[in-house]
Scaffold this motif. Sequence first.
Motif, mmCIF file in Angstrom:
data_model
loop_
_atom_site.group_PDB
_atom_site.id
_atom_site.type_symbol
_atom_site.label_atom_id
_atom_site.label_comp_id
_atom_site.label_asym_id
_atom_site.label_seq_id
_atom_site.Cartn_x
_atom_site.Cartn_y
_atom_site.Cartn_z
ATOM 1 N N ILE A 1 -17.487 -21.595 49.314
ATOM 2 C CA ILE A 1 -16.816 -20.602 48.473
ATOM 3 C C ILE A 1 -16.963 -19.202 49.053
ATOM 4 C CG2 ILE A 1 -18.841 -20.222 47.004
ATOM 5 C CD1 ILE A 1 -16.831 -20.016 44.620
ATOM 6 N N LEU A 2 -15.916 -18.429 48.922
ATOM 7 C CA LEU A 2 -15.966 -17.010 49.267
ATOM 8 C C LEU A 2 -15.893 -16.220 47.970
ATOM 9 C CD1 LEU A 2 -16.008 -14.861 51.526
ATOM 10 C CD2 LEU A 2 -13.506 -14.776 51.294
ATOM 11 N N LEU A 3 -16.948 -15.458 47.705
ATOM 12 C CA LEU A 3 -16.937 -14.521 46.579
ATOM 13 C C LEU A 3 -16.314 -13.225 47.074
ATOM 14 C CD1 LEU A 3 -20.497 -14.961 45.028
ATOM 15 C CD2 LEU A 3 -18.356 -16.090 44.386
ATOM 16 N N TYR A 4 -15.406 -12.664 46.276
ATOM 17 C CA TYR A 4 -14.746 -11.420 46.673
ATOM 18 C C TYR A 4 -14.597 -10.518 45.462
ATOM 19 C CZ TYR A 4 -10.458 -13.174 44.539
ATOM 20 O OH TYR A 4 -9.535 -13.639 43.642
ATOM 21 N N ASN A 5 -14.566 -9.218 45.730
ATOM 22 C CA ASN A 5 -14.318 -8.221 44.698
ATOM 23 C C ASN A 5 -13.107 -7.420 45.149
ATOM 24 O OD1 ASN A 5 -14.556 -5.363 43.564
ATOM 25 N ND2 ASN A 5 -16.026 -6.494 42.300
ATOM 26 N N ARG A 6 -12.014 -7.612 44.434
ATOM 27 C CA ARG A 6 -10.740 -7.007 44.823
ATOM 28 C C ARG A 6 -10.800 -5.479 44.779
ATOM 29 N NH1 ARG A 6 -6.090 -9.915 44.861
ATOM 30 N NH2 ARG A 6 -6.930 -11.380 43.362
ATOM 31 N N VAL B 1 -23.828 -15.213 53.199
ATOM 32 C CA VAL B 1 -25.264 -15.468 53.337
ATOM 33 C C VAL B 1 -25.593 -15.612 54.822
ATOM 34 C CG1 VAL B 1 -25.469 -16.543 51.062
ATOM 35 C CG2 VAL B 1 -25.009 -17.981 53.050
ATOM 36 N N ARG B 2 -26.853 -15.338 55.146
ATOM 37 C CA ARG B 2 -27.336 -15.555 56.508
ATOM 38 C C ARG B 2 -28.500 -16.530 56.408
ATOM 39 N NH1 ARG B 2 -27.469 -11.025 60.289
ATOM 40 N NH2 ARG B 2 -27.838 -9.852 58.394
ATOM 41 N N GLU C 1 -34.506 -24.022 52.496
ATOM 42 C CA GLU C 1 -33.585 -22.891 52.527
ATOM 43 C C GLU C 1 -34.360 -21.567 52.462
ATOM 44 O OE1 GLU C 1 -29.560 -24.739 50.595
ATOM 45 O OE2 GLU C 1 -31.041 -23.972 49.195
ATOM 46 N N ASP C 2 -33.930 -20.619 53.277
ATOM 47 C CA ASP C 2 -34.501 -19.278 53.340
ATOM 48 C C ASP C 2 -33.322 -18.354 53.621
ATOM 49 O OD1 ASP C 2 -36.296 -17.151 53.507
ATOM 50 O OD2 ASP C 2 -36.727 -17.528 55.620
ATOM 51 N N ILE C 3 -32.579 -18.029 52.569
ATOM 52 C CA ILE C 3 -31.251 -17.439 52.699
ATOM 53 C C ILE C 3 -31.269 -15.962 52.333
ATOM 54 C CG2 ILE C 3 -28.907 -17.505 51.758
ATOM 55 C CD1 ILE C 3 -29.365 -20.560 51.345
ATOM 56 N N GLU C 4 -30.640 -15.161 53.197
ATOM 57 C CA GLU C 4 -30.455 -13.733 52.946
ATOM 58 C C GLU C 4 -29.037 -13.522 52.414
ATOM 59 O OE1 GLU C 4 -30.197 -9.587 55.554
ATOM 60 O OE2 GLU C 4 -30.757 -11.466 56.539
ATOM 61 N N VAL C 5 -28.900 -12.749 51.353
ATOM 62 C CA VAL C 5 -27.594 -12.484 50.746
ATOM 63 C C VAL C 5 -27.034 -11.188 51.327
ATOM 64 C CG1 VAL C 5 -26.344 -12.125 48.577
ATOM 65 C CG2 VAL C 5 -28.341 -13.646 48.642
ATOM 66 N N LEU C 6 -25.770 -11.220 51.735
ATOM 67 C CA LEU C 6 -25.104 -10.053 52.317
ATOM 68 C C LEU C 6 -23.864 -9.707 51.506
ATOM 69 C CD1 LEU C 6 -25.038 -11.268 56.037
ATOM 70 C CD2 LEU C 6 -26.768 -9.813 54.972
ATOM 71 N N GLU C 7 -23.726 -8.456 51.152
ATOM 72 C CA GLU C 7 -22.475 -7.966 50.564
ATOM 73 C C GLU C 7 -21.855 -7.039 51.599
ATOM 74 O OE1 GLU C 7 -20.833 -6.324 46.329
ATOM 75 O OE2 GLU C 7 -22.626 -5.342 47.132
ATOM 76 N N LEU C 8 -20.673 -7.410 52.057
ATOM 77 C CA LEU C 8 -19.995 -6.675 53.120
ATOM 78 C C LEU C 8 -18.618 -6.237 52.657
ATOM 79 C CD1 LEU C 8 -20.628 -9.285 55.965
ATOM 80 C CD2 LEU C 8 -21.940 -7.195 55.579
ATOM 81 N N THR C 9 -18.132 -5.125 53.216
ATOM 82 C CA THR C 9 -16.730 -4.807 52.981
ATOM 83 C C THR C 9 -15.903 -5.817 53.761
ATOM 84 O OG1 THR C 9 -16.487 -3.329 54.870
ATOM 85 C CG2 THR C 9 -17.268 -2.336 52.779
ATOM 86 N N MET C 10 -14.700 -6.018 53.332
ATOM 87 C CA MET C 10 -13.820 -6.948 54.041
ATOM 88 C C MET C 10 -13.604 -6.459 55.473
ATOM 89 S SD MET C 10 -12.293 -9.786 53.795
ATOM 90 C CE MET C 10 -10.908 -10.699 54.449
ATOM 91 N N ALA C 11 -13.500 -5.155 55.666
ATOM 92 C CA ALA C 11 -13.318 -4.605 57.009
ATOM 93 C C ALA C 11 -14.524 -4.943 57.886
ATOM 94 C CB ALA C 11 -13.102 -3.095 56.952
ATOM 95 N N GLU C 12 -15.734 -4.820 57.357
ATOM 96 C CA GLU C 12 -16.940 -5.178 58.117
ATOM 97 C C GLU C 12 -16.926 -6.665 58.470
ATOM 98 O OE1 GLU C 12 -20.601 -2.456 56.486
ATOM 99 O OE2 GLU C 12 -19.714 -3.885 55.073
ATOM 100 N N ALA C 13 -16.610 -7.502 57.501
ATOM 101 C CA ALA C 13 -16.597 -8.951 57.736
ATOM 102 C C ALA C 13 -15.567 -9.321 58.800
ATOM 103 C CB ALA C 13 -16.320 -9.693 56.434
ATOM 104 N N MET C 14 -14.399 -8.703 58.760
ATOM 105 C CA MET C 14 -13.363 -9.008 59.755
ATOM 106 C C MET C 14 -13.798 -8.544 61.143
ATOM 107 S SD MET C 14 -11.141 -10.736 58.131
ATOM 108 C CE MET C 14 -9.654 -10.778 59.112
ATOM 109 N N GLN C 15 -14.478 -7.387 61.218
ATOM 110 C CA GLN C 15 -14.971 -6.914 62.510
ATOM 111 C C GLN C 15 -16.055 -7.851 63.047
ATOM 112 O OE1 GLN C 15 -13.911 -4.483 64.650
ATOM 113 N NE2 GLN C 15 -15.428 -5.440 65.990
#
Length: 191
Positions: free
Chosen positions: A51-56, A64-65, A153-167
Amino acid sequence: MPEDRIRIHKVETLSDDWFLLQKTTFDYRRNDGSWQRQTRETYDRGHGATILLYNRERRTVVLVRQFRFPTWGNGHDGFLIEAAAGLLDQASPEERIKAEVEEETGYRVGEVRKVFEAFMSPGSVTERLYFFVAEYEPASRIGSGGGIEEEGEDIEVLELTMAEAMQMMADGRIADGKTIMLLQYAALHLL
Protein backbone atom coordinates in the motif's frame (compact mmCIF):
# COMPACT_ATOMS: atom_id res chain seq x y z
CA MET A 1 -6.45 -23.92 -22.50
CA PRO A 2 -3.37 -24.21 -20.29
CA GLU A 3 -4.43 -27.71 -19.16
CA ASP A 4 -4.05 -28.90 -22.76
CA ARG A 5 -0.49 -27.57 -22.92
CA ILE A 6 1.07 -28.85 -19.68
CA ARG A 7 1.74 -32.45 -18.57
CA ILE A 8 3.34 -32.69 -15.12
CA HIS A 9 5.81 -35.58 -14.78
CA LYS A 10 7.45 -35.04 -11.42
CA VAL A 11 7.36 -32.58 -8.50
CA GLU A 12 10.23 -32.61 -5.99
CA THR A 13 10.38 -30.59 -2.79
CA LEU A 14 13.83 -29.02 -2.54
CA SER A 15 13.19 -27.03 0.64
CA ASP A 16 10.28 -26.50 3.00
CA ASP A 17 11.93 -24.32 5.62
CA TRP A 18 11.08 -20.63 5.37
CA PHE A 19 8.71 -21.23 2.43
CA LEU A 20 8.31 -23.97 -0.20
CA LEU A 21 10.84 -24.48 -3.00
CA GLN A 22 9.89 -27.13 -5.57
CA LYS A 23 11.38 -28.50 -8.77
CA THR A 24 8.82 -29.52 -11.38
CA THR A 25 9.51 -31.51 -14.55
CA PHE A 26 6.80 -31.17 -17.19
CA ASP A 27 6.09 -31.37 -20.88
CA TYR A 28 4.99 -28.14 -22.55
CA ARG A 29 3.12 -28.12 -25.86
CA ARG A 30 4.61 -25.36 -27.97
CA ASN A 31 2.66 -23.11 -30.34
CA ASP A 32 3.63 -25.35 -33.27
CA GLY A 33 2.07 -28.39 -31.51
CA SER A 34 5.32 -30.13 -30.59
CA TRP A 35 6.02 -31.19 -26.99
CA GLN A 36 9.12 -30.07 -25.10
CA ARG A 37 10.37 -31.39 -21.73
CA GLN A 38 11.16 -28.54 -19.28
CA THR A 39 12.19 -28.23 -15.65
CA ARG A 40 11.47 -25.23 -13.42
CA GLU A 41 12.05 -24.37 -9.78
CA THR A 42 9.27 -22.40 -8.10
CA TYR A 43 9.30 -20.64 -4.77
CA ASP A 44 5.92 -20.49 -3.04
CA ARG A 45 5.84 -17.87 -0.31
CA GLY A 46 2.13 -17.10 -0.42
CA HIS A 47 0.43 -14.00 -1.77
CA GLY A 48 0.92 -10.49 -0.45
CA ALA A 49 -0.37 -6.95 -0.42
CA THR A 50 1.28 -3.53 -0.51
CA ILE A 51 0.00 0.00 0.00
CA LEU A 52 1.02 3.57 -0.67
CA LEU A 53 -0.24 6.09 1.87
CA TYR A 54 -0.58 9.56 0.37
CA ASN A 55 -1.77 12.98 1.45
CA ARG A 56 -3.17 14.93 -1.48
CA GLU A 57 -3.13 18.34 0.21
CA ARG A 58 0.46 18.13 1.45
CA ARG A 59 1.63 16.08 -1.58
CA THR A 60 3.36 13.57 0.68
CA VAL A 61 3.70 9.79 0.88
CA VAL A 62 4.58 7.42 3.71
CA LEU A 63 7.23 4.80 3.02
CA VAL A 64 9.35 2.55 5.24
CA ARG A 65 13.03 1.64 5.32
CA GLN A 66 14.06 -1.85 6.39
CA PHE A 67 16.87 -4.35 6.00
CA ARG A 68 16.33 -6.94 3.25
CA PHE A 69 18.97 -9.66 3.44
CA PRO A 70 18.68 -10.89 -0.20
CA THR A 71 19.70 -7.41 -1.44
CA TRP A 72 22.64 -7.09 0.95
CA GLY A 73 25.94 -7.85 -0.70
CA ASN A 74 24.26 -7.88 -4.11
CA GLY A 75 25.40 -4.39 -5.02
CA HIS A 76 23.24 -2.83 -2.32
CA ASP A 77 23.60 -2.02 1.38
CA GLY A 78 20.46 -4.05 2.13
CA PHE A 79 18.30 -1.18 3.43
CA LEU A 80 15.40 -0.69 1.02
CA ILE A 81 12.91 2.14 1.00
CA GLU A 82 9.53 0.56 0.32
CA ALA A 83 5.79 0.88 0.47
CA ALA A 84 4.40 -1.02 3.47
CA ALA A 85 3.67 -4.65 2.56
CA GLY A 86 3.15 -8.11 3.92
CA LEU A 87 1.96 -11.63 3.24
CA LEU A 88 -1.78 -12.34 3.39
CA ASP A 89 -1.54 -15.21 5.91
CA GLN A 90 -5.06 -16.51 5.08
CA ALA A 91 -6.65 -13.02 5.36
CA SER A 92 -8.24 -11.04 2.54
CA PRO A 93 -5.88 -8.57 0.85
CA GLU A 94 -7.91 -5.63 2.23
CA GLU A 95 -7.91 -6.93 5.81
CA ARG A 96 -4.24 -7.82 5.78
CA ILE A 97 -3.00 -4.55 4.29
CA LYS A 98 -4.89 -2.49 6.89
CA ALA A 99 -3.22 -4.45 9.69
CA GLU A 100 0.18 -4.43 7.98
CA VAL A 101 0.25 -0.68 7.37
CA GLU A 102 -0.60 -0.02 11.02
CA GLU A 103 2.10 -2.45 12.23
CA GLU A 104 4.75 -0.99 9.96
CA THR A 105 3.91 2.74 9.88
CA GLY A 106 1.67 3.40 12.87
CA TYR A 107 -1.03 4.90 10.60
CA ARG A 108 -4.58 3.57 10.84
CA VAL A 109 -6.49 3.79 7.58
CA GLY A 110 -10.18 3.21 7.08
CA GLU A 111 -10.76 2.83 3.39
CA VAL A 112 -8.17 1.27 1.10
CA ARG A 113 -8.53 1.19 -2.67
CA LYS A 114 -7.14 -1.66 -4.76
CA VAL A 115 -5.51 -0.28 -7.88
CA PHE A 116 -4.14 -3.47 -9.50
CA GLU A 117 -2.51 -6.84 -8.83
CA ALA A 118 0.63 -8.30 -10.36
CA PHE A 119 3.08 -11.19 -10.32
CA MET A 120 6.39 -9.63 -9.30
CA SER A 121 8.83 -12.34 -10.39
CA PRO A 122 6.80 -14.80 -12.48
CA GLY A 123 9.79 -16.76 -13.73
CA SER A 124 10.32 -18.38 -10.34
CA VAL A 125 8.04 -17.00 -7.60
CA THR A 126 4.34 -17.90 -7.31
CA GLU A 127 3.37 -14.78 -5.30
CA ARG A 128 0.59 -12.51 -6.54
CA LEU A 129 0.83 -9.02 -5.02
CA TYR A 130 -2.25 -6.85 -4.46
CA PHE A 131 -1.57 -3.10 -4.73
CA PHE A 132 -3.52 -0.56 -2.68
CA VAL A 133 -3.56 3.18 -2.04
CA ALA A 134 -5.11 5.08 0.84
CA GLU A 135 -5.20 8.69 1.95
CA TYR A 136 -3.79 9.53 5.35
CA GLU A 137 -3.83 12.52 7.67
CA PRO A 138 -1.16 13.30 10.27
CA ALA A 139 -3.79 12.68 12.97
CA SER A 140 -4.34 9.11 11.70
CA ARG A 141 -0.98 8.05 13.12
CA ILE A 142 -1.94 6.18 16.27
CA GLY A 143 1.38 4.49 16.98
CA SER A 144 5.07 4.57 16.16
CA GLY A 145 5.01 1.66 13.70
CA GLY A 146 8.29 -0.14 13.27
CA GLY A 147 6.91 -3.63 12.64
CA ILE A 148 6.87 -6.67 14.91
CA GLU A 149 10.17 -7.32 16.65
CA GLU A 150 9.45 -11.06 17.07
CA GLU A 151 9.22 -11.33 13.26
CA GLY A 152 12.62 -9.66 12.90
CA GLU A 153 11.17 -6.37 11.73
CA ASP A 154 13.08 -3.16 12.54
CA ILE A 155 11.33 -0.60 10.37
CA GLU A 156 11.94 3.14 10.04
CA VAL A 157 8.94 5.23 8.93
CA LEU A 158 9.57 7.95 6.32
CA GLU A 159 7.24 10.75 5.29
CA LEU A 160 8.46 12.25 2.03
CA THR A 161 7.13 14.79 -0.41
CA MET A 162 6.14 13.23 -3.69
CA ALA A 163 8.91 15.26 -5.37
CA GLU A 164 11.50 13.78 -2.97
CA ALA A 165 10.20 10.25 -3.54
CA MET A 166 10.31 10.66 -7.33
CA GLN A 167 13.87 12.02 -7.14
CA MET A 168 14.89 9.09 -4.91
CA MET A 169 13.40 6.71 -7.45
CA ALA A 170 15.23 8.44 -10.32
CA ASP A 171 18.63 8.39 -8.57
CA GLY A 172 18.32 4.80 -7.33
CA ARG A 173 17.76 5.37 -3.62
CA ILE A 174 14.31 3.80 -4.09
CA ALA A 175 15.02 0.51 -5.88
CA ASP A 176 12.07 -1.66 -4.82
CA GLY A 177 9.80 -2.72 -7.70
CA LYS A 178 6.46 -2.58 -5.89
CA THR A 179 7.26 0.88 -4.53
CA ILE A 180 8.29 2.21 -7.93
CA MET A 181 5.03 0.91 -9.39
CA LEU A 182 2.96 2.60 -6.67
CA LEU A 183 4.85 5.88 -6.93
CA GLN A 184 4.34 5.94 -10.68
CA TYR A 185 0.65 5.21 -10.16
CA ALA A 186 0.46 8.10 -7.68
CA ALA A 187 2.24 10.45 -10.07
CA LEU A 188 -0.20 9.58 -12.87
CA HIS A 189 -3.45 9.39 -10.91
CA LEU A 190 -3.24 10.82 -7.38
CA LEU A 191 -0.75 13.62 -6.89
